[in-house]
Design an enzyme around this catalytic site. Structure first.
Site, short mmCIF file in Angstrom:
data_model
loop_
_atom_site.label_atom_id
_atom_site.label_comp_id
_atom_site.label_asym_id
_atom_site.label_seq_id
_atom_site.Cartn_x
_atom_site.Cartn_y
_atom_site.Cartn_z
N SER A 46 -8.30 -5.68 -8.26
CA SER A 46 -7.55 -5.36 -7.05
C SER A 46 -6.36 -6.30 -6.90
O SER A 46 -6.50 -7.52 -6.99
CB SER A 46 -8.47 -5.50 -5.83
OG SER A 46 -7.73 -5.68 -4.65
N ARG A 47 -5.19 -5.74 -6.65
CA ARG A 47 -3.98 -6.55 -6.53
C ARG A 47 -4.07 -7.54 -5.37
O ARG A 47 -3.67 -8.70 -5.48
CB ARG A 47 -2.76 -5.65 -6.37
CG ARG A 47 -2.34 -4.95 -7.64
CD ARG A 47 -1.25 -3.94 -7.41
NE ARG A 47 -1.74 -2.72 -6.76
CZ ARG A 47 -1.00 -1.66 -6.52
NH1 ARG A 47 0.29 -1.68 -6.83
NH2 ARG A 47 -1.51 -0.59 -5.97
N GLY B 88 -9.42 5.95 -0.95
CA GLY B 88 -10.79 5.76 -1.37
C GLY B 88 -10.90 4.57 -2.30
O GLY B 88 -9.93 3.86 -2.54
N GLU C 152 0.15 -4.70 -0.97
CA GLU C 152 0.47 -4.24 0.38
C GLU C 152 -0.16 -5.10 1.47
O GLU C 152 0.31 -5.14 2.60
CB GLU C 152 0.03 -2.79 0.55
CG GLU C 152 0.82 -1.77 -0.27
CD GLU C 152 2.20 -1.48 0.30
OE1 GLU C 152 2.52 -2.00 1.39
OE2 GLU C 152 2.95 -0.74 -0.35
N ALA D 299 -6.65 1.66 -9.98
CA ALA D 299 -5.82 2.47 -10.88
C ALA D 299 -6.29 2.41 -12.32
O ALA D 299 -6.39 3.44 -13.00
CB ALA D 299 -4.36 2.03 -10.77
N SER E 124 1.23 1.56 -11.22
CA SER E 124 -0.04 1.81 -11.89
C SER E 124 -0.78 3.00 -11.29
O SER E 124 -1.32 3.84 -12.02
CB SER E 124 -0.92 0.55 -11.83
OG SER E 124 -1.13 0.14 -10.48
N ARG F 269 12.65 5.07 -10.51
CA ARG F 269 14.05 4.69 -10.35
C ARG F 269 14.66 4.08 -11.61
O ARG F 269 15.86 4.16 -11.83
CB ARG F 269 14.18 3.71 -9.18
CG ARG F 269 14.09 4.36 -7.83
CD ARG F 269 14.16 3.36 -6.70
NE ARG F 269 12.93 2.58 -6.59
CZ ARG F 269 12.65 1.76 -5.59
NH1 ARG F 269 13.54 1.60 -4.62
NH2 ARG F 269 11.52 1.10 -5.54
N LYS G 50 -7.93 -2.38 4.73
CA LYS G 50 -8.82 -3.14 3.83
C LYS G 50 -8.06 -4.08 2.91
O LYS G 50 -8.61 -5.06 2.41
CB LYS G 50 -9.72 -2.19 3.05
CG LYS G 50 -9.00 -1.12 2.24
CD LYS G 50 -8.53 -1.58 0.88
CE LYS G 50 -7.55 -0.59 0.28
NZ LYS G 50 -7.03 -1.03 -1.03
#
Length: 340
Positions: free
Chosen positions: A254-255, A136, A281, A140, A14, A35, A191
Site C-alpha cells: 500500500s502506498r 474495495g 492520497e 494494484a 499502477s 499525459r 482509509k
C-alpha cells in the site's frame, strides 16, 4: 459481455494499468490515456509500465495514447484513474466531450479546499454524464498478478453497474454492486489516512494488539464521520469499508502504508512522499479531513493525532500519551439503518 466501442482508462499509474489489463484480458479494446508521451512509447514498445508497475506485462489489447480529445470521442465507458489533484484540471477543458458518457472513478481521494469526492467533481464537470465509482481492497500489483480479488462498483444507475460488472468480471476479479455511491467512495478515501498510521506503527515495531486496536478504532471513526455526512453505515462493513481498511493497513504494498513506514524510519514527510514516486492520497486527505471533522464536530482522535505528528510538530510518543489518557468512550455506536 464485450463493449462495442473501445473502453478508455484515463491515467498511466499502477491502478489504471492494472484495470486496463483486466479489461483487455476480458476481450475489451482498451485505450489507456496518459499525459507523458515517453511513458506511452515505453508501454507501446516494451509492453510494460516500468515507472509504476515494473515487471508486469501490459496486454496487447491495451493501446497507450496521449490524445485525450480523441480518446473521449471514441469511447463511451471511461474509467478515471487520475490523481485527485489533477482530475479537475485534466477534464474541465473537455467538458462537452463528456456528455452522456459513463464515467467511473477509480481514485480514492478528496479534493483539497472543496472536500469534494471524485464523483462529485465529475458531476460538476459533466452534469449530463452517468457517474459511478469503484472501490474495495484492491492493491494494484496483486490485481495485475491475478491474485483473487473483489471490488465494488457503486452508482444509482443500475445499468452502469451492470456494464462495469460485465466488462471487468473475470476468473480472478469479482465485481459486486452497490447503490451507496457516496459511502463506497468515502470509505475508499478515508482509509488512506489510517494506512499511514498503520505503516508508522509497523515501523516502530508495535505489537499486534496495537495494530488491531488501530484498525478497529479507525473503522469506528470512518463510520461515525461518514454517517454524519449521510452514508449508509452498513457500507462500512463491506468490501469498500472494512475490507479496504484491512488490506491498506496491513500490506507493505500500500502506498499510504509505505509513507507511514518511511516516517517511522525517521524520514521527513517530504522525503517519505518523494521516495514513493507516486501519489499517496492519504497525506492530502488527512489535511482536509481534519479540517472537516473539526468543522462538523465529529470525534476523530486518530485523525487528530496523525495530523499533530505530520503537521503540528508533535512526536509519536506525545500523541500516544494523549490518546491513551483520553476520556473513556463506548466501543461501538449503534446507528439505526432505517432510511438508507
Amino acid at each position: 459481455m464485450t463493449e462495442q466501442q473501445p473502453i478508455a482508462v484515463l491515467g498511466g499509474g499502477s491502478f489504471g494499468t492494472a484495470i486496463a489489463n483486466l479489461l483487455a484480458e476480458n476481450g475489451q479494446a482498451v485505450r489507456q490515456w496518459m499525459r507523458d508521451p515517453e511513458q506511452a512509447e515505453a508501454i507501446r514498445t516494451r509492453r510494460e509500465n516500468p515507472r509504476y508497475l515494473k515487471g508486469v506485462k501490459v496486454h496487447p489489447g491495451v493501446e497507450p495514447v496521449t490524445d485525450l480529445e480523441r480518446t473521449l470521442a471514441d469511447c463511451q465507458l471511461i474509467f478515471v484513474a487520475l490523481p485527485s489533484s489533477a482530475l479537475r484540471k485534466v477534464l474541465q477543458p473537455h467538458q462537452a466531450a463528456l456528455t452522456d458518457k459513463l464515467l467511473v472513478s477509480l481514485t480514492k481521494g478528496i479534493e483539497a479546499h472543496t472536500f469534494k469526492l471524485m464523483s462529485e467533481i465529475l458531476e460538476e464537470i459533466a452534469p449530463q454524464a452517468r457517474i459511478g465509482v469503484i472501490s474495495g481492497p484492491n492493491l494494484a500489483r496483486e490485481i495485475a498478478e491475478h491474485e483473487l480479488t473483489a471490488t465494488v462498483v457503486a452508482s444509482e444507475d443500475d445499468e452502469l453497474c451492470a456494464r462495469v460488472q460485465a466488462a471487468l468480471h473475470g476468473r480472478t476479479f469479482r465485481v459486486y454492486a452497490s447503490r451507496d455511491r457516496f459511502g463506497v467512495e468515502l470509505g475508499g478515501a478515508l482509509k488512506n489516512v489510517y494506512a499511514i498510521m498503520a505503516g508508522l506503527a509497523a515501523a516502530m515495531d508495535m505489537g499486534e494488539n496495537t495494530r488491531s486496536m488501530l484498525i478497529t478504532r479507525a473503522l469506528a471513526e470512518m463510520t461515525r464521520f461518514a454517517v454524519k455526512l449521510g452514508a449508509n453505515p452498513m457500507t462500512f462493513l463491506g468490501l469498500a469499508g472494512v475490507g479496504d481498511l484491512i488490506v491498506t493497513c496491513s500490506s507493505p504494498k500500500s502506498r499510504n502504508y509505505q509513507v507511514g513506514h518511511a516516517l517511522g524510519e525517521g524520514l521527513s514527510l517530504e522525503e517519505a512522499v518523494s521516495r514513493m514516486g507516486e501519489t499517496a492520497e492519504g497525506v492530502n486527505t488527512l489535511k482536509v479531513l481534519k479540517e472537516k471533522s473539526d468543522e462538523m464536530q465529529v470525534y476523530m482522535p486518530l485523525v487528530a493525532g496523525l495530523h499533530a505528528i505530520l503537521f503540528e510538530g508533535r512526536t509519536l510518543a506525545q500523541v500516544i500519551q494523549l490518546l491513551m489518557r483520553g476520556e473513556p468512550k463506548t466501543d461501538v455506536d449503534f446507528i439505526p439503518t432505517t432510511g438508507f
